[in-house]
Design an enzyme around this catalytic site. Structure first.
Site, PDB file in Angstrom:
ATOM      1  N   ARG A   1     -15.252  -2.865   3.625  1.00 52.22           N
ATOM      2  CA  ARG A   1     -16.039  -3.643   4.586  1.00 52.22           C
ATOM      3  C   ARG A   1     -17.209  -2.792   5.079  1.00 52.22           C
ATOM      4  O   ARG A   1     -17.270  -1.603   4.783  1.00 52.22           O
ATOM      5  CB  ARG A   1     -15.168  -3.966   5.803  1.00 52.22           C
ATOM      6  CG  ARG A   1     -14.653  -2.693   6.462  1.00 52.22           C
ATOM      7  CD  ARG A   1     -14.033  -2.874   7.817  1.00 52.22           C
ATOM      8  NE  ARG A   1     -13.829  -1.608   8.480  1.00 52.22           N
ATOM      9  CZ  ARG A   1     -12.755  -0.832   8.344  1.00 52.22           C
ATOM     10  NH1 ARG A   1     -11.756  -1.206   7.557  1.00 52.22           N
ATOM     11  NH2 ARG A   1     -12.672   0.317   8.981  1.00 52.22           N
TER      12      ARG A   1
ATOM     13  N   GLU B   1       3.768  11.742   1.171  1.00 50.39           N
ATOM     14  CA  GLU B   1       2.618  12.595   0.854  1.00 50.39           C
ATOM     15  C   GLU B   1       2.818  13.935   1.518  1.00 50.39           C
ATOM     16  O   GLU B   1       3.485  14.034   2.541  1.00 50.39           O
ATOM     17  CB  GLU B   1       1.322  11.994   1.431  1.00 50.39           C
ATOM     18  CG  GLU B   1       0.641  10.983   0.556  1.00 50.39           C
ATOM     19  CD  GLU B   1      -0.658  10.470   1.180  1.00 50.39           C
ATOM     20  OE1 GLU B   1      -1.216  11.148   2.072  1.00 50.39           O
ATOM     21  OE2 GLU B   1      -1.089   9.394   0.774  1.00 50.39           O
TER      22      GLU B   1
ATOM     23  N   LYS C   1      -1.516   0.900  -0.728  1.00 54.15           N
ATOM     24  CA  LYS C   1      -1.839   2.325  -0.803  1.00 54.15           C
ATOM     25  C   LYS C   1      -1.246   3.016  -2.044  1.00 54.15           C
ATOM     26  O   LYS C   1      -1.880   3.923  -2.589  1.00 54.15           O
ATOM     27  CB  LYS C   1      -1.376   3.048   0.460  1.00 54.15           C
ATOM     28  CG  LYS C   1      -1.925   2.456   1.747  1.00 54.15           C
ATOM     29  CD  LYS C   1      -3.444   2.381   1.778  1.00 54.15           C
ATOM     30  CE  LYS C   1      -3.916   1.292   2.745  1.00 54.15           C
ATOM     31  NZ  LYS C   1      -5.356   1.018   2.681  1.00 54.15           N
TER      32      LYS C   1
ATOM     33  N   HIS D   1      -6.201   7.403  16.304  1.00 51.75           N
ATOM     34  CA  HIS D   1      -6.826   6.671  15.200  1.00 51.75           C
ATOM     35  C   HIS D   1      -8.009   5.817  15.622  1.00 51.75           C
ATOM     36  O   HIS D   1      -8.541   5.053  14.833  1.00 51.75           O
ATOM     37  CB  HIS D   1      -5.802   5.829  14.429  1.00 51.75           C
ATOM     38  CG  HIS D   1      -4.635   6.656  13.965  1.00 51.75           C
ATOM     39  ND1 HIS D   1      -4.750   7.615  12.986  1.00 51.75           N
ATOM     40  CD2 HIS D   1      -3.357   6.712  14.396  1.00 51.75           C
ATOM     41  CE1 HIS D   1      -3.579   8.213  12.820  1.00 51.75           C
ATOM     42  NE2 HIS D   1      -2.718   7.694  13.670  1.00 51.75           N
TER      43      HIS D   1
HETATM   44  C1  MV4 Z   1      -2.869  11.996   6.405  1.00 50.59           C
HETATM   45  C2  MV4 Z   1      -3.000  13.079   7.289  1.00 50.59           C
HETATM   46  C3  MV4 Z   1      -2.583  14.322   6.860  1.00 50.59           C
HETATM   47  N1  MV4 Z   1      -2.016  14.465   5.640  1.00 50.59           N
HETATM   48  N2  MV4 Z   1      -2.320  12.188   5.199  1.00 50.59           N
HETATM   49  C4  MV4 Z   1      -4.185   8.568   9.443  1.00 50.59           C
HETATM   50  C5  MV4 Z   1      -4.482   7.136   9.175  1.00 50.59           C
HETATM   51  C6  MV4 Z   1      -4.571   6.959   7.713  1.00 50.59           C
HETATM   52  N3  MV4 Z   1      -5.896   6.538   7.378  1.00 50.59           N
HETATM   53  C7  MV4 Z   1      -4.234   8.272   7.113  1.00 50.59           C
HETATM   54  N4  MV4 Z   1      -4.077   9.215   8.178  1.00 50.59           N
HETATM   55  C8  MV4 Z   1      -3.766  10.502   7.942  1.00 50.59           C
HETATM   56  N5  MV4 Z   1      -3.254  10.763   6.718  1.00 50.59           N
HETATM   57  C9  MV4 Z   1      -1.912  13.390   4.845  1.00 50.59           C
HETATM   58  N6  MV4 Z   1      -1.324  13.540   3.658  1.00 50.59           N
HETATM   59  C10 MV4 Z   1      -3.570  12.855   8.530  1.00 50.59           C
HETATM   60  C11 MV4 Z   1      -3.936  11.553   8.870  1.00 50.59           C
HETATM   61  C12 MV4 Z   1      -4.477  11.412  10.188  1.00 50.59           C
HETATM   62  C13 MV4 Z   1      -5.811  11.067  10.383  1.00 50.59           C
HETATM   63  C14 MV4 Z   1      -6.679  10.803   9.328  1.00 50.59           C
HETATM   64  C15 MV4 Z   1      -7.979  10.432   9.548  1.00 50.59           C
HETATM   65  C16 MV4 Z   1      -8.455  10.362  10.862  1.00 50.59           C
HETATM   66  C17 MV4 Z   1      -7.634  10.613  11.908  1.00 50.59           C
HETATM   67  C18 MV4 Z   1      -6.299  10.962  11.694  1.00 50.59           C
HETATM   68  C19 MV4 Z   1      -5.478  11.213  12.779  1.00 50.59           C
HETATM   69  C20 MV4 Z   1      -4.183  11.559  12.574  1.00 50.59           C
HETATM   70  C21 MV4 Z   1      -3.684  11.641  11.277  1.00 50.59           C
END
Ligand code: MV4
Length: 497
Positions: free
Chosen positions: A290, A199, A115, A233
């Site tokens: 994917r 972040e 990442k 998630h």
């Molecule tokens: C975040 C976020 C808020 N702010 N990054 C969750 C899994 C990973 N793919 C990244 N994720 C998140 N990153 C920042 N800077 C909130 C999430 C997140 C989230 C993102 C997409 C779909 C569902 C989620 C559920 C909780 C948190």
């Protein structure tokens, strides 16, 4: 390319086998002990056993899959999603065996899998990323300085992460040291790498992702999917397009996704995940290298078969997507049908599918991997099928989905069908006012009323009795946890609820 080994199971294996056949390719299935008689085995031209039921001894064993490909005389391998799909080492091993990997180059998988590396590459390509660090943080001193600069709340994330593991929210400086430690230990356990970075936490965003497709000549995007309806998630409902994405946002986000793909030398189908804030700002999160579970909603609004395009591109042919502007047509929505009981903490449920009635009619697509008589075990994830609808507008798509859910009958295991019906009927969902925290606020949608649960158990029994009697009447019935409207009405009149 003539013969493709499908290194997967369930609905996606079946989906890929069908695409192979339409492309004039032979499809080779592989199966574990639990999957001897699975639908994907019967759909393939040839099927080979690869070991015991546990994925760690079958679908996840690279050598077993390469052996099967060799024995079958396959010249290509499609990984599907999950299992080995995003392991650069698998893509590399397939290529080293002289076979075609139906997916991006191993180097692209590797770059997006790390990442902080991905963030550095995206910044260099002018793709907007969330404010934060491009290098892992080790010590609390530098981390405090960085967090101060970013501004609280901050999020500690695993560098090798994805999917939410090893994430910690930090509201105040005093919490940072502990969060670094727990996130690092979680990351080490989950990914074998304790590296973490910081972040800024984006509050109440939507999760919007862009589908990209790249051949050796061009990289295009096929618009967005809205994936905000998720729990821990796990996505539950996806749609295309998104109510929050204007033509301008689509153009900008699409251009960012294309730039992201080009920055890592991408080939084939991939998805860039973004957070979309309420004010229209968006930030690149990660790229999924994917085909994704939710790809059908894009197929329905863009008129493209993404799996067939993957196969064409892997075989060296150009994609059959026109150049120039592509626009979404109408509205598509997908409900993930899982063998889980939402009223029991979404615990996986197991058992035999005693009865299955698949919905049909105009605008309804069923991407399933189960049939009546199949045993649902705990060896694999709980996705039974995807119910996908298309209609001219979002309200019509929602109504059509409710109609299709009313037709769907799955008896024998608990499913989340009742949850989907409650969600789709909910005024807030129908208004489109959704974000990634929607289901955290709306726990009322997760658990049905007790009386409803009782009604359902009775309805399931009624369905089974009817089935047994081979009644030619339409079963008046059951969906794991929900009974249909007519049945509930009868139950109410009879004082059952
Ligand atoms: C975040 C976020 C808020 N702010 N990054 C969750 C899994 C990973 N793919 C990244 N994720 C998140 N990153 C920042 N800077 C909130 C999430 C997140 C989230 C993102 C997409 C779909 C569902 C989620 C559920 C909780 C948190």
């Amino acid at each position: 390319m003539k013969r493709v080994l499908v290194a997967n199971r369930g609905e996606i294996a079946l989906r890929i086998i069908r695409a192979c056949h339409e492309e004039g390719l032979e499809a080779v299935a592989v199966y574990s002990a639990a999957d001897r008689a699975a639908p994907h085995v019967r759909a393939a031209d040839l099927a080979l056993p690869i070991g015991p039921s546990a994925p760690s001894e079958s679908y996840l064993v690279i050598e077993r899959l390469l052996e099967a490909a060799e024995r079958a005389g396959a010249d290509a391998v499609h990984p599907g999603y999950g299992f080995l799909a995003e392991r650069a080492a698998f893509a590399q091993a397939v290529q080293d065996a002289g076979l075609i990997f139906v997916g991006p180059p191993p180097a692209a998988i590797r770059a997006m899998g790390d990442k902080t590396e991905a963030r550095r590459r995206m910044l260099a390509a002018d793709v907007p990323v969330v404010p934060g660090a491009q290098e892992p943080v080790r010590d609390v001193g530098p981390a405090l300085a960085l967090a101060r600069e970013i501004g609280y709340p901050v999020l500690v994330k695993a560098a090798a992460g994805g999917g939410g593991k090893g994430m910690r929210v930090v509201h105040q400086p005093e919490q940072l040291e502990a969060a670094l430690a727990t996130a690092a230990s979680e990351a080490r356990k989950a990914f074998g790498d304790p590296s973490v970075y910081l972040e800024k936490l984006i509050l109440e965003p939507r999760h919007v992702e862009i589908q990209v497709l790249a051949d050796r000549e061009r990289t295009v995007h096929l618009g967005e999917r809205e994936c905000s309806i998720q729990r821990r998630h796990q996505k539950l409902v996806e749609e295309a397009p998104s109510v929050a994405v204007t033509p301008e946002i689509r153009e900008w986000m699409g251009a960012a996704a294309v730039a992201a793909a080009q920055a890592v030398g991408y080939l084939g189908a991939g998805t860039c995940e973004f957070l979309l804030a309420a004010n229209g700002s968006f930030y690149f999160l990660e790229m999924n290298t994917r085909i994704q579970v939710e790809h059908p909603v894009t197929e329905l609004v863009y008129g493209v078969d993404l799996v067939r395009e993957q196969l064409r591109i892997a075989g060296g042919q150009p994609m059959r997507v026109p150049s120039g502007w592509l626009h979404p047509r109408g509205w598509a929505m997908e409900c993930r049908i899982t063998s889980e009981d939402p009223s029991n903490g979404f615990l996986p449920s197991t058992g035999r599918i005693e009865y299955l009635r698949v919905p049909g009619g105009p605008g309804v697509r069923w991407d399933g991997g189960i049939e009546a008589g199949d045993e649902v075990s705990l060896f694999y994830d709980s996705l039974l099928a995807k119910l996908i609808v298309w209609a001219p507008t979002r309200p019509e798509a929602i109504d059509r989905m409710i109609r299709a859910l009313d037709e769907l009958v799955i008896a024998g295991v608990s499913t989340n069908v009742g949850f989907h019906r409650r969600l789709l009927a909910d005024p807030a969902f129908r208004s489109g006012a959704i974000d990634i925290q929607f289901l955290d606020r709306r726990t009322d949608l997760l658990a049905p009323m007790l009386s409803e649960r009782e009604a359902i158990e009775l309805a399931v029994a009624a369905a089974l009795a009817e089935d047994e009697a081979r009644s030619c009447r339409r079963p008046s019935v059951a969906n794991g946890e929900h009974a249909n409207r007519a049945w509930l009405e009868r139950a109410r009149l009879e004082g059952l609820r």
